[in-house]
Motif scaffolding. Structure first.
Motif, PDB file in Angstrom:
ATOM      1  N   GLU A  15       0.843  -1.191   0.000  1.00 42.27           N
ATOM      2  CA  GLU A  15       0.000   0.000   0.000  1.00 42.27           C
ATOM      3  C   GLU A  15       0.881   1.245   0.000  1.00 42.27           C
ATOM      4  O   GLU A  15       1.905   1.284   0.688  1.00 42.27           O
ATOM      5  CB  GLU A  15      -0.908   0.009   1.231  1.00 42.27           C
ATOM      6  CG  GLU A  15      -1.859  -1.174   1.298  1.00 42.27           C
ATOM      7  CD  GLU A  15      -2.691  -1.166   2.568  1.00 42.27           C
ATOM      8  OE1 GLU A  15      -2.512  -0.224   3.382  1.00 42.27           O
ATOM      9  OE2 GLU A  15      -3.502  -2.090   2.749  1.00 42.27           O
ATOM     10  N   TYR A  44       2.314   4.993   0.779  1.00 47.19           N
ATOM     11  CA  TYR A  44       2.313   5.956   1.876  1.00 47.19           C
ATOM     12  C   TYR A  44       3.271   7.087   1.516  1.00 47.19           C
ATOM     13  O   TYR A  44       4.119   6.951   0.624  1.00 47.19           O
ATOM     14  CB  TYR A  44       2.688   5.298   3.205  1.00 47.19           C
ATOM     15  CG  TYR A  44       4.116   4.808   3.312  1.00 47.19           C
ATOM     16  CD1 TYR A  44       5.100   5.593   3.914  1.00 47.19           C
ATOM     17  CD2 TYR A  44       4.481   3.551   2.828  1.00 47.19           C
ATOM     18  CE1 TYR A  44       6.407   5.143   4.027  1.00 47.19           C
ATOM     19  CE2 TYR A  44       5.785   3.096   2.934  1.00 47.19           C
ATOM     20  CZ  TYR A  44       6.747   3.895   3.536  1.00 47.19           C
ATOM     21  OH  TYR A  44       8.042   3.452   3.642  1.00 47.19           O
ATOM     22  N   ASP A  45       3.115   8.210   2.201  1.00 43.04           N
ATOM     23  CA  ASP A  45       3.916   9.400   1.907  1.00 43.04           C
ATOM     24  C   ASP A  45       4.500   9.938   3.210  1.00 43.04           C
ATOM     25  O   ASP A  45       3.804  10.598   3.984  1.00 43.04           O
ATOM     26  CB  ASP A  45       3.047  10.463   1.232  1.00 43.04           C
ATOM     27  CG  ASP A  45       3.844  11.703   0.823  1.00 43.04           C
ATOM     28  OD1 ASP A  45       5.039  11.787   1.164  1.00 43.04           O
ATOM     29  OD2 ASP A  45       3.258  12.584   0.161  1.00 43.04           O
ATOM     30  N   PRO A  46       5.780   9.679   3.479  1.00 39.15           N
ATOM     31  CA  PRO A  46       6.379  10.099   4.751  1.00 39.15           C
ATOM     32  C   PRO A  46       6.934  11.520   4.736  1.00 39.15           C
ATOM     33  O   PRO A  46       7.497  11.965   5.744  1.00 39.15           O
ATOM     34  CB  PRO A  46       7.513   9.090   4.919  1.00 39.15           C
ATOM     35  CG  PRO A  46       7.975   8.841   3.517  1.00 39.15           C
ATOM     36  CD  PRO A  46       6.730   8.902   2.653  1.00 39.15           C
ATOM     37  N   GLY A  54       2.586  14.894   3.705  1.00 39.60           N
ATOM     38  CA  GLY A  54       2.079  13.569   3.380  1.00 39.60           C
ATOM     39  C   GLY A  54       1.342  12.929   4.541  1.00 39.60           C
ATOM     40  O   GLY A  54       1.109  13.551   5.583  1.00 39.60           O
ATOM     41  N   THR A  55       1.015  11.677   4.371  1.00 43.47           N
ATOM     42  CA  THR A  55       0.228  10.947   5.370  1.00 43.47           C
ATOM     43  C   THR A  55       1.081  10.340   6.469  1.00 43.47           C
ATOM     44  O   THR A  55       0.552   9.814   7.444  1.00 43.47           O
ATOM     45  CB  THR A  55      -0.566   9.827   4.683  1.00 43.47           C
ATOM     46  OG1 THR A  55       0.347   8.963   3.979  1.00 43.47           O
ATOM     47  CG2 THR A  55      -1.563  10.404   3.685  1.00 43.47           C
ATOM     48  N   THR A 110       4.241   7.612   7.830  1.00 44.00           N
ATOM     49  CA  THR A 110       4.494   6.178   7.680  1.00 44.00           C
ATOM     50  C   THR A 110       3.522   5.400   8.556  1.00 44.00           C
ATOM     51  O   THR A 110       3.516   5.570   9.782  1.00 44.00           O
ATOM     52  CB  THR A 110       5.936   5.833   8.086  1.00 44.00           C
ATOM     53  OG1 THR A 110       6.848   6.590   7.286  1.00 44.00           O
ATOM     54  CG2 THR A 110       6.208   4.342   7.886  1.00 44.00           C
ATOM     55  N   PRO A 111       2.679   4.560   7.973  1.00 40.71           N
ATOM     56  CA  PRO A 111       1.705   3.809   8.767  1.00 40.71           C
ATOM     57  C   PRO A 111       2.407   2.877   9.758  1.00 40.71           C
ATOM     58  O   PRO A 111       3.451   2.298   9.441  1.00 40.71           O
ATOM     59  CB  PRO A 111       0.927   3.004   7.717  1.00 40.71           C
ATOM     60  CG  PRO A 111       1.197   3.688   6.423  1.00 40.71           C
ATOM     61  CD  PRO A 111       2.564   4.268   6.537  1.00 40.71           C
ATOM     62  N   LEU A 150       3.989  -1.736   9.584  1.00 42.04           N
ATOM     63  CA  LEU A 150       4.456  -2.266   8.304  1.00 42.04           C
ATOM     64  C   LEU A 150       5.583  -3.263   8.548  1.00 42.04           C
ATOM     65  O   LEU A 150       6.547  -2.975   9.243  1.00 42.04           O
ATOM     66  CB  LEU A 150       4.955  -1.134   7.400  1.00 42.04           C
ATOM     67  CG  LEU A 150       3.920  -0.108   6.933  1.00 42.04           C
ATOM     68  CD1 LEU A 150       4.583   0.940   6.045  1.00 42.04           C
ATOM     69  CD2 LEU A 150       2.776  -0.786   6.195  1.00 42.04           C
ATOM     70  N   ARG A 161      11.072   1.339  -0.962  1.00 39.66           N
ATOM     71  CA  ARG A 161      11.243   2.788  -1.098  1.00 39.66           C
ATOM     72  C   ARG A 161      12.085   3.073  -2.338  1.00 39.66           C
ATOM     73  O   ARG A 161      13.223   2.609  -2.438  1.00 39.66           O
ATOM     74  CB  ARG A 161      11.911   3.365   0.149  1.00 39.66           C
ATOM     75  CG  ARG A 161      11.144   3.084   1.442  1.00 39.66           C
ATOM     76  CD  ARG A 161      11.889   3.635   2.646  1.00 39.66           C
ATOM     77  NE  ARG A 161      13.215   3.039   2.762  1.00 39.66           N
ATOM     78  CZ  ARG A 161      14.201   3.554   3.508  1.00 39.66           C
ATOM     79  NH1 ARG A 161      14.006   4.678   4.173  1.00 39.66           N
ATOM     80  NH2 ARG A 161      15.365   2.947   3.577  1.00 39.66           N
ATOM     81  N   TYR A 192       6.890   5.013  -2.435  1.00 37.21           N
ATOM     82  CA  TYR A 192       7.026   4.437  -1.099  1.00 37.21           C
ATOM     83  C   TYR A 192       5.796   3.574  -0.844  1.00 37.21           C
ATOM     84  O   TYR A 192       4.663   4.072  -0.847  1.00 37.21           O
ATOM     85  CB  TYR A 192       7.104   5.538  -0.039  1.00 37.21           C
ATOM     86  CG  TYR A 192       8.486   6.092   0.187  1.00 37.21           C
ATOM     87  CD1 TYR A 192       9.225   6.647  -0.856  1.00 37.21           C
ATOM     88  CD2 TYR A 192       9.057   6.071   1.455  1.00 37.21           C
ATOM     89  CE1 TYR A 192      10.488   7.164  -0.648  1.00 37.21           C
ATOM     90  CE2 TYR A 192      10.323   6.594   1.681  1.00 37.21           C
ATOM     91  CZ  TYR A 192      11.037   7.134   0.632  1.00 37.21           C
ATOM     92  OH  TYR A 192      12.292   7.640   0.841  1.00 37.21           O
ATOM     93  N   MET A 193       6.016   2.285  -0.601  1.00 32.94           N
ATOM     94  CA  MET A 193       4.904   1.371  -0.380  1.00 32.94           C
ATOM     95  C   MET A 193       5.300   0.335   0.664  1.00 32.94           C
ATOM     96  O   MET A 193       6.471  -0.028   0.786  1.00 32.94           O
ATOM     97  CB  MET A 193       4.486   0.697  -1.692  1.00 32.94           C
ATOM     98  CG  MET A 193       4.077   1.691  -2.776  1.00 32.94           C
ATOM     99  SD  MET A 193       3.444   0.947  -4.301  1.00 32.94           S
ATOM    100  CE  MET A 193       1.855   0.329  -3.757  1.00 32.94           C
TER     101      MET A 193
END
Length: 284
Positions: free
Chosen positions: A30, A32-34, A38-39, A41-42, A45, A50, A280-281
């Motif tokens: 999925e 993500y935008d660190p 951005g959102t 890092t969830p 993970l 990257r 980045y996923m």
């Protein structure tokens, strides 16, 4: 330190980034935008990929960062472009080619990508670790990955200062070093062989702290020197791009924010960092 880079002969980086995201999503990654704005890092993970997809240079697009190799055959097929893969780790380094959905590490498969004036024989020498390369960050003469026959520069100069024939000194030095490493090889197990080889390379003039000067780094640079890769085939590296992209994004969002110490140099290290596409996923 490790280095990974994909090379695609194209002048359009957009489809490369799109295809990479799509294929990683199929593997349950999925996005993500660190970066600033951005959102983040969830949490949780367990695997992350990257990348930065670079603007084209010399008709090549680079994908910088360690890939999930599972997606590389599909990436090559999706883009309908040959894909060159270069890597350097503490244990290995080299180049491979993905074409027709399969990977090959055979140097002969790279015949279409030789630099003008180079031959497959020279490329084979590079793969075998027998092609001289200049030391990175040094004004020393070329060093040889394996089988060096010249004295290290310091010893050569010392021999000349003492009125000793460097050729004779070289023969003595080589005989003594061969004797030393021969004894070590007989006393050590097979796992120590690589360490001994690296020590030999350092002793024979291939030293230095830069990872690109060790045996694997020399081999990768030798191979790259024979291939028609872009001039910036290994720079900027992932860490340099990431740090520059971070500061550029921050400045984009807050132009009046004062620069922190070192930010000016970071911005200048990759002035077009915002033209690089981050991929980045991660997956849980």
């Amino acid at each position: 330190m490790s280095w990974f880079c994909l090379y695609l002969p194209t002048t359009d980086s957009g489809p490369v980034a799109d295809a990479l995201r799509d294929l990683l999503a199929r593997e349950s990654y999925e996005p993500y935008d660190p970066f600033p704005g951005g959102t983040g890092t969830p949490p949780g993970l367990r695997e992350m990929v990257r990348h930065f997809v670079t603007p084209p240079t010399d008709s090549w697009v680079r994908v910088v960062g360690q890939p999930d190799e599972v997606v590389l055959p599909s990436l090559q097929e999706t883009l309908a472009q040959p894909l060159l893969y270069g890597w350097l780790t503490a244990d290995d380094g080299g180049f491979a080619l993905y074409q027709d959905g399969t990977r090959t590490d055979d140097p002969a498969a790279l015949a279409d990508y030789l630099r003008k004036g180079q031959t497959l024989d020279v490329l084979q020498q590079a793969f075998d670790g027998e092609l001289p390369v200049d030391a990175v960050g040094s004004d020393q003469p070329p060093v040889v990955v394996a089988g060096a026959e010249d004295l290290p520069p310091e010893l050569r100069q010392f021999a000349e200062d003492q009125g000793v024939n460097p050729r004779q000194a070289n023969k003595l030095f080589k005989r003594l070093s061969d004797n030393l490493f021969g004894k070590l090889a007989r006393q050590a197990d097979d796992e120590a062989g690589d360490e001994q080889a690296q020590a030999r390379a350092a002793l024979m003039g291939g030293g230095g702290q830069d990872v690109w000067n060790n045996l694997h780094g020399q081999r990768v640079r030798a191979i790259a020197s024979v291939l028609a890769l872009p001039a910036n085939w290994r720079t900027p590296d992932f860490d340099t791009i990431r740090e520059a992209y971070q500061v550029h994004r921050l400045r984009q969002r807050s132009p009046r924010m004062p620069l922190m110490p070192g930010d000016k140099e970071t911005l200048a290290s990759v002035p077009d960092a915002l033209d690089y596409v981050p991929v980045y996923m991660g997956k849980r």
